[in-house]
Motif scaffolding. Structure first.
Motif, mmCIF file in Angstrom:
data_model
loop_
_atom_site.group_PDB
_atom_site.id
_atom_site.type_symbol
_atom_site.label_atom_id
_atom_site.label_comp_id
_atom_site.label_asym_id
_atom_site.label_seq_id
_atom_site.Cartn_x
_atom_site.Cartn_y
_atom_site.Cartn_z
ATOM 1 N N GLU A 6 26.815 61.637 -38.572
ATOM 2 C CA GLU A 6 25.801 61.617 -37.445
ATOM 3 C C GLU A 6 25.943 59.494 -36.481
ATOM 4 O O GLU A 6 26.384 60.296 -35.127
ATOM 5 C CB GLU A 6 24.766 61.862 -37.248
ATOM 6 C CG GLU A 6 24.091 61.897 -36.100
ATOM 7 C CD GLU A 6 22.118 62.343 -36.656
ATOM 8 O OE1 GLU A 6 21.626 62.258 -35.283
ATOM 9 O OE2 GLU A 6 22.024 63.047 -37.191
ATOM 10 N N HIS A 7 25.775 58.875 -36.972
ATOM 11 C CA HIS A 7 25.332 58.046 -36.559
ATOM 12 C C HIS A 7 26.715 57.234 -36.427
ATOM 13 O O HIS A 7 26.323 55.713 -35.465
ATOM 14 C CB HIS A 7 23.953 57.221 -36.730
ATOM 15 C CG HIS A 7 23.107 58.015 -37.101
ATOM 16 N ND1 HIS A 7 22.330 57.885 -35.880
ATOM 17 C CD2 HIS A 7 22.313 58.567 -37.874
ATOM 18 C CE1 HIS A 7 21.011 59.507 -35.347
ATOM 19 N NE2 HIS A 7 21.428 59.212 -36.950
ATOM 20 N N SER A 33 33.272 58.734 -31.850
ATOM 21 C CA SER A 33 32.109 59.163 -33.416
ATOM 22 C C SER A 33 32.819 60.437 -33.246
ATOM 23 O O SER A 33 33.412 61.303 -33.323
ATOM 24 C CB SER A 33 30.584 59.085 -32.736
ATOM 25 O OG SER A 33 30.511 60.575 -31.521
ATOM 26 N N SER A 56 19.655 61.619 -30.960
ATOM 27 C CA SER A 56 19.283 62.096 -32.895
ATOM 28 C C SER A 56 18.564 63.494 -32.855
ATOM 29 O O SER A 56 18.529 64.654 -32.453
ATOM 30 C CB SER A 56 18.445 60.796 -32.330
ATOM 31 O OG SER A 56 18.489 59.486 -32.258
ATOM 32 N N LYS A 108 15.603 53.579 -30.662
ATOM 33 C CA LYS A 108 16.960 53.386 -29.363
ATOM 34 C C LYS A 108 16.904 52.584 -28.575
ATOM 35 O O LYS A 108 15.600 52.165 -28.021
ATOM 36 C CB LYS A 108 16.664 54.623 -28.667
ATOM 37 C CG LYS A 108 17.394 55.795 -29.577
ATOM 38 C CD LYS A 108 18.330 57.094 -29.218
ATOM 39 C CE LYS A 108 19.239 58.131 -29.773
ATOM 40 N NZ LYS A 108 20.467 57.420 -29.660
ATOM 41 N N ASP A 123 20.930 50.857 -31.623
ATOM 42 C CA ASP A 123 20.139 51.991 -32.517
ATOM 43 C C ASP A 123 19.965 51.481 -33.709
ATOM 44 O O ASP A 123 20.638 50.863 -34.576
ATOM 45 C CB ASP A 123 20.009 52.735 -32.251
ATOM 46 C CG ASP A 123 20.683 53.589 -30.417
ATOM 47 O OD1 ASP A 123 19.516 53.045 -29.975
ATOM 48 O OD2 ASP A 123 20.991 54.530 -31.226
ATOM 49 N N VAL A 136 22.313 52.031 -38.895
ATOM 50 C CA VAL A 136 21.617 52.693 -39.782
ATOM 51 C C VAL A 136 23.388 52.404 -40.345
ATOM 52 O O VAL A 136 24.313 52.921 -40.211
ATOM 53 C CB VAL A 136 21.850 53.728 -38.600
ATOM 54 C CG1 VAL A 136 22.446 55.504 -39.350
ATOM 55 C CG2 VAL A 136 21.088 53.608 -37.376
#
Length: 584
Positions: free
Chosen positions: A119-120, A142, A255, A485, A528, A548
């Motif tokens: 995800e990140h 991404s 998110s 963020k 973030d 992250v």
């Protein structure tokens, strides 16, 4: 040749990219860039690259088939084509396609999970970090696909405005009337003025929701402009479609559900069921029991992540880790279980054993904060025992007076200010007290274990208040891993800088520079990250912060990059060598 092109070509390493820039991108455009070459070479494994090639060969009129055919190459079986060519040959082949077709093939491989990106995670070249064109464009990808980013992130707003005007062209009266109606509550004499003011004050996600994700017509135009096909979006949820558009335009994405956000929603649903009581009828009891299952499941996940994150953040040697200050829940939980299980040996609490796979129930998790607190109090009595060896300190730690190295102990808790240490100890004690006095574990057991003693209304309400109080304290302190963020930065005439962040509930955090601490490997302030506002480093405004973490084929490719020791002390080592030569 422009000055920016000359500066690129002046470096031998980038001469090739300067030569092909005119072929691969429009100098004043913002959709194509030369970094696509580096993206293919550095960001995908062999298997992932193969999936891109196979996607671009699907169908008789596939873009790669056509362009290879024009170059005298006929592809029969795509699998054989992939297996018979080297990595370099496959990259050269796909680069023959138009940029739009290449990016679409990569996107399809990502959307169909052939390239599985967490995800990140954002994949970008690590070595060949070139930019091209007037806007200094670079490519990255991404889970939402590939995007071409200008060096100035504010241009994302201009891209969004351009997209809106493509959906609602001023030359078409019907489209203009539709846009005027949608902006009817915005002040402004003209539609253009209303749109400008609306975009200046509204979050990009809301602009997309309100003006683009409103029907098939506007969305199809946006999808086409962002390189999406009908087959790409068929199975996607609205949240994914929103994030793809935001990502492609250059904004941060929304998110996914965080454990604390999920707990907050389940708590509200449970509260509504309790408020609807009408004399403890069987239907009332059934509804409350039904709502209690997701509530207590989310609570266990939040307690697990909070206890794991707190123990790991405060007691793990992040400076010596590789990579530094990267948070992974699984690693944090494993560290927490080792720490708390060892800390309990020989004590009355030894009977509670924590599981590294996360199979920890409510009562042990609640008491875990007390066990962690006891450990922190114990090590604080003998801080010198955990002093970092001089050989492990960076060279500047012995010389830089203005910016001292902050992690002089191998346990970060000992490097925090005394006020922060005391506040953390108080919070850990308070977490256990709140949850125990709220009867949280008792209420859960009575609701979910088919017991006859159904909780009274005041017991349910006390439990709800306890969960809410814990959640507020854990999130606001940062001891619960809450993603902040980046929302921007500013600088005054004296050189003081402020970096602003916001969490999912709208709470703000501002990091100040200078902070009073030297370079410590903490994440950059424009990304973030997880922030612990309650954990300030000694004699500094700097708080503990963490990137992250993600694990994927991409991180495996670059797991030994960068080489920290080489990066941190190259000058000293070089000068030592020169001194030896001079002496001889």
């Amino acid at each position: 040749m422009t000055s920016s092109k000359r500066s690129m070509a002046s470096l031998p390493r980038y001469e090739f990219f300067a030569e092909v820039a005119d072929l691969l991108c429009d100098y004043y455009g913002d959709r194509r860039c030369t970094t696509e070459i580096a993206l293919l070479g550095e960001c995908f494994t062999e298997k992932e690259l193969d999936s891109v090639v196979l996607e671009s060969l699907k169908g008789k009129s596939a873009p790669l088939r056509e362009v290879l055919s024009r170059n005298g190459i006929t592809v029969g079986n795509p699998v054989e084509f992939v297996s018979n060519h080297s990595r370099a040959a496959k990259i050269q082949a796909v680069l023959l396609m138009r940029s739009r077709d290449l990016l679409a093939s990569i996107d399809r491989a990502i959307y169909t999970k052939q390239i599985d990106i967490p995800e990140h995670e954002i994949r970008e070249p690590r070595i060949i970090r070139v930019t091209s064109g007037f806007y200094e464009l670079s490519a990255e990808c991404s889970r939402y696909g590939v995007r071409v980013m200008p060096s100035d992130p504010s241009l994302a707003l201009l891209r969004l405005q351009r997209l809106i005007l493509a959906i609602y062209p001023p030359s078409e009266p019907d489209a203009l009337r539709d846009l005027r109606w949608r902006l009817r509550k915005v002040q402004g004499a003209t539609v253009e003025e209303k749109l400008q003011r609306y975009m200046e004050n509204e979050e990009p996600a809301e602009v997309v929701r309100h003006l683009i994700l409103i029907g098939p017509g506007p969305f199809s135009i946006a999808a086409e402009r962002c390189g999406l096909t009908a087959s790409d979006v068929e199975e996607m949820e609205d949240g994914d479609l929103l994030n793809i558009l935001l990502w492609k335009l250059g904004f941060s994405v929304m998110s996914g559900d965080e454990s604390t956000g999920s707990l907050q929603r389940h708590r509200e649903s449970f509260a509504q069921a309790v408020a609807a009581y009408s004399g403890y009828s069987e239907s009332d009891k059934y509804e409350i029991k039904r709502e209690s299952a997701p509530l207590f499941s989310s609570l266990e996940k939040t307690l697990d992540s909070t206890l794991s994150f707190s123990a790991w953040a405060l007691t793990f040697d992040h400076w010596s880790a590789h990579p530094r200050f990267d948070y992974y829940l699984s690693d944090a939980r494993a560290h927490m279980t080792d720490l708390l299980n060892n800390a309990a040996r020989g004590s009355s609490r030894e009977s509670i054993i924590y599981d590294s796979q996360g199979r920890n129930t409510l009562a042990p998790l609640i008491s875990g904060f007390t066990r962690l607190r006891s450990y922190l109090k114990q090590i604080a009595v003998e801080p010198e025992k955990y002093r970092r060896p001089a050989s492990d300190l960076p060279s500047y730690a012995r010389h830089a007076e203005l910016t001292p190295f902050p992690f002089v102990h191998t346990i970060p808790f000992l490097d925090l200010s005394l006020d922060s240490q005391n506040r953390i100890l108080d919070l850990l004690k308070e977490f256990t007290r709140i949850l125990e006095e709220g009867g949280v574990a008792d209420v859960r057991n009575r609701l979910q274990h088919q017991r006859e003693d159904f909780p009274a209304e005041d017991e349910l309400l006390r439990c709800l208040r306890a969960i809410g109080a814990f959640l507020d304290g854990a999130e606001s302190s940062g001891l619960c891993p809450t993603l902040f963020k980046s929302t921007g930065n500013s600088r005054d005439s004296a050189g003081r800088s402020s970096y602003s962040f916001k969490d999912y509930r709208g709470r703000d955090y501002v990091a100040k520079r200078p902070s009073g601490a030297g370079r410590a490997g903490l994440p950059g302030l424009l990304t973030d990250q997880f922030i612990i506002p309650v954990a300030n480093l000694s004699s500094s405004t700097e708080a503990l912060r963490f990137s992250v973490g993600s694990r994927s084929t991409y991180t495996e490719l670059w797991q030994e990059w960068p080489k920290y020791r080489v990066a941190s002390e190259p000058t000293r080592e070089l000068m030592d060598t020169l001194r030896v030569v001079d002496a001889s």
